[in-house]
Write a protein that holds these residues in place. Structure first.
Motif, PDB file in Angstrom:
ATOM      1  N   CYS A 136      -2.731   1.626  -6.245  1.00  0.00           N
ATOM      2  CA  CYS A 136      -1.920   0.517  -5.660  1.00  0.00           C
ATOM      3  C   CYS A 136      -2.238  -0.682  -6.307  1.00  0.00           C
ATOM      4  O   CYS A 136      -1.323  -1.538  -6.789  1.00  0.00           O
ATOM      5  CB  CYS A 136      -2.043   0.430  -4.217  1.00  0.00           C
ATOM      6  SG  CYS A 136      -1.043   1.787  -3.195  1.00  0.00           S
TER       7      CYS A 136
ATOM      8  N   CYS B 189      -3.702   4.729   1.200  1.00  0.00           N
ATOM      9  CA  CYS B 189      -4.654   3.316   1.694  1.00  0.00           C
ATOM     10  C   CYS B 189      -4.075   2.840   2.948  1.00  0.00           C
ATOM     11  O   CYS B 189      -4.757   2.040   3.495  1.00  0.00           O
ATOM     12  CB  CYS B 189      -4.581   2.309   0.509  1.00  0.00           C
ATOM     13  SG  CYS B 189      -3.170   1.927  -0.193  1.00  0.00           S
TER      14      CYS B 189
ATOM     15  N   CYS C  74      -5.653   0.915  -2.169  1.00  0.00           N
ATOM     16  CA  CYS C  74      -6.441   1.874  -3.116  1.00  0.00           C
ATOM     17  C   CYS C  74      -6.329   1.184  -4.584  1.00  0.00           C
ATOM     18  O   CYS C  74      -5.575   0.550  -5.228  1.00  0.00           O
ATOM     19  CB  CYS C  74      -6.018   3.123  -3.013  1.00  0.00           C
ATOM     20  SG  CYS C  74      -4.196   3.383  -3.567  1.00  0.00           S
TER      21      CYS C  74
ATOM     22  N   GLY D 176       0.888  -1.120   0.077  1.00  0.00           N
ATOM     23  CA  GLY D 176      -0.163   0.016  -0.176  1.00  0.00           C
ATOM     24  C   GLY D 176       0.930   1.252  -0.022  1.00  0.00           C
ATOM     25  O   GLY D 176       2.051   1.233  -0.059  1.00  0.00           O
ATOM     26  N   CYS D 177      -0.088   2.408  -0.015  1.00  0.00           N
ATOM     27  CA  CYS D 177       0.922   3.712  -0.061  1.00  0.00           C
ATOM     28  C   CYS D 177       0.312   4.615   1.009  1.00  0.00           C
ATOM     29  O   CYS D 177      -0.595   4.377   1.993  1.00  0.00           O
ATOM     30  CB  CYS D 177       0.493   4.095  -1.257  1.00  0.00           C
ATOM     31  SG  CYS D 177      -1.167   4.670  -1.797  1.00  0.00           S
TER      32      CYS D 177
HETATM   33 ZN   LIG Z   1      -2.345   2.978  -2.130  1.00  0.00          ZN
END
Ligand SMILES: [Zn+2]
Ligand SMILES: [Zn+2]
Length: 427
Positions: A234, A174, A231, A170-171
């Protein structure tokens, strides 16, 4: 022999021949695989300012809290022996302004890393890594390229008994949502968690997946996986990475529980796990770290990389009986002097042969001719050049093929050309 007073520090080891040379060849092969893909060698100091690692790896990771070799130098500065290679490379990238040289910057390194862990099979306090970083590109295909490098090297070495596992962690967008879901779950299972994990649940919940305690591992088997909470951006990136790996014909499995033990990873995380290596089965691992450069005070710069443990790589080669490089022990000529010969004659022939780029050696222990023949055999010499006696008086030397136990005389001035003819098989 009296008891040894000095031994290598715990968790370190000496690399001696032929293992030293064997390792060197594996590194050379890795360098070839990397260079072929446009990666260029970078070399950074073993020592860095401690803050670099605290900031990048994360304050409450095991590495930073328990494992770093950190000390104050005589000027009162806190220095740390690098526990990993990515943060130093990104530090150098920013400091040297490598972004101005065109992106992506594809860099690779070889070198020792240091972590004060409990030594066990495949785990050392000074260990050697092969690593690469592709800095400046967010393209999922460059993740696939970085991942494929290990697979290509394994293939070149003949290694097959491994599995590549892959996940997306993730990032910025998210992760907070997932963190909330995970925290909720961890509250529910808190009584089954170890003390450290209960602490982590509050400070850095994703770290619980690093815990090696059996009880925690069991309790976490039902934990929500990040992969289900990433998300759309991602997810799309992850699909791009998987598509790239398929194009490069690198088989993989998605492992939703895979999170890497460093805070800076985003999106792609991966590990190559080997059979038969016990608990320390990850030979190569890495991932994407899109915020690392920013964390270190630079401009937003995406990046992805891997590092490979050379000791574990060598162990996997051993376990499959590979990479023995039989010709390692081979020397071309041993120049043997008959008893009483002018050593100057031996030494100048030795120089002549070496100057012609043939590996050669001679006696430095005052041995008899018979003992020199034994030594030549031990060194794996193909030929022995016997200097002295009547032949020398006639301006000649004898050449002996140790493999076939054949011997013939040659004029001393033809030494090098005779060796060439012998190697070409035209004698
Ligand atoms: Zn993400
Ligand atoms: Zn735990």
């Amino acid at each position: 022999m009296a008891e040894l007073r000095y031994r290598a520090p715990k968790g370190t080891y000496d690399l001696v021949f032929p293992e030293s040379e064997r390792t060197e060849r594996v590194l050379a092969l890795a360098g070839e695989v990397l260079t072929l893909r446009g990666y260029r060698r970078i070399s950074t100091p073993v020592l860095e300012n401690t803050e670099l690692f605290r900031r990048s790896i994360g304050e409450d990771t095991d590495i930073v809290t328990k494992e770093m070799y950190t000390f104050e130098d005589r000027g009162g500065e806190s220095l740390t022996m690098r526990p990993e290679g990515t943060a130093p490379v990104i530090r150098a990238y920013l400091e040297r302004g490598l972004y101005a040289e065109g992106l992506p910057q594809k860099l690779f390194y070889f070198g020792p890393m240091f972590r004060r862990e409990r030594p066990q099979a495949g785990r050392f306090r000074q260990f050697y890594q092969i690593g690469a970083e592709a800095v400046g590109s967010a393209d999922p295909l460059i993740d696939a390229e970085i991942i494929s490098i290990s697979a290509v090297l394994f293939q070149r070495l003949g290694l097959e008994r491994y599995r590549l596992v892959l996940n997306s962690v993730g990032c910025r967008n998210c992760r907070p949502g997932y963190r909330e879901v995970l925290t909720g779950y961890l509250e529910g299972i808190a009584p089954s968690l170890c003390e450290q994990c209960r602490k982590r649940a509050k400070t850095n919940p994703m770290r619980v997946f690093d815990c090696k305690e059996e009880g925690c591992r069991e309790a976490l088997s039902g934990a929500p996986a990040i992969a289900e909470h990433i998300c759309p951006e991602c997810r799309e990136h992850f699909e791009g990475v998987m598509g790239g790996l398929e194009m490069l014909e690198v088989p993989f499995d998605v492992d939703r529980s895979l999170v890497r033990g460093l805070d800076y990873y985003t999106k792609t995380a991966f590990e190559f796990q080997f059979e038969g290596l016990g608990a320390q089965n990850a030979v190569s691992a890495g991932g994407r770290y899109d915020y690392l450069a920013e964390e270190l005070g630079g401009p937003p710069t995406p990046g992805v990389g891997f590092s490979m443990g050379v000791e574990r790589l060598m162990m996997s080669l051993d376990s499959e009986g590979l990479g023995m490089f039989e010709e390692l022990e081979q020397m071309i000529v041993f120049v043997a002097g008959v008893e009483g010969v002018d050593r100057g004659r031996v030494f100048s022939l030795l120089k002549e042969i070496r100057d012609a780029s043939f590996s050669a050696d001679a006696d430095f222990m005052g041995r008899s001719l018979k003992a020199q023949m034994k030594q030549a055999d031990r060194l794996g010499a193909m030929l022995v050049m016997i200097v002295g006696g009547e032949e020398l008086e006639r301006g000649g030397v004898a050449l002996r093929d140790l493999g076939r136990s054949e011997q013939w005389d040659i004029p001393i001035g033809d030494a090098v050309s005779e060796i060439e003819r012998f190697l070409e098989g035209t004698r």
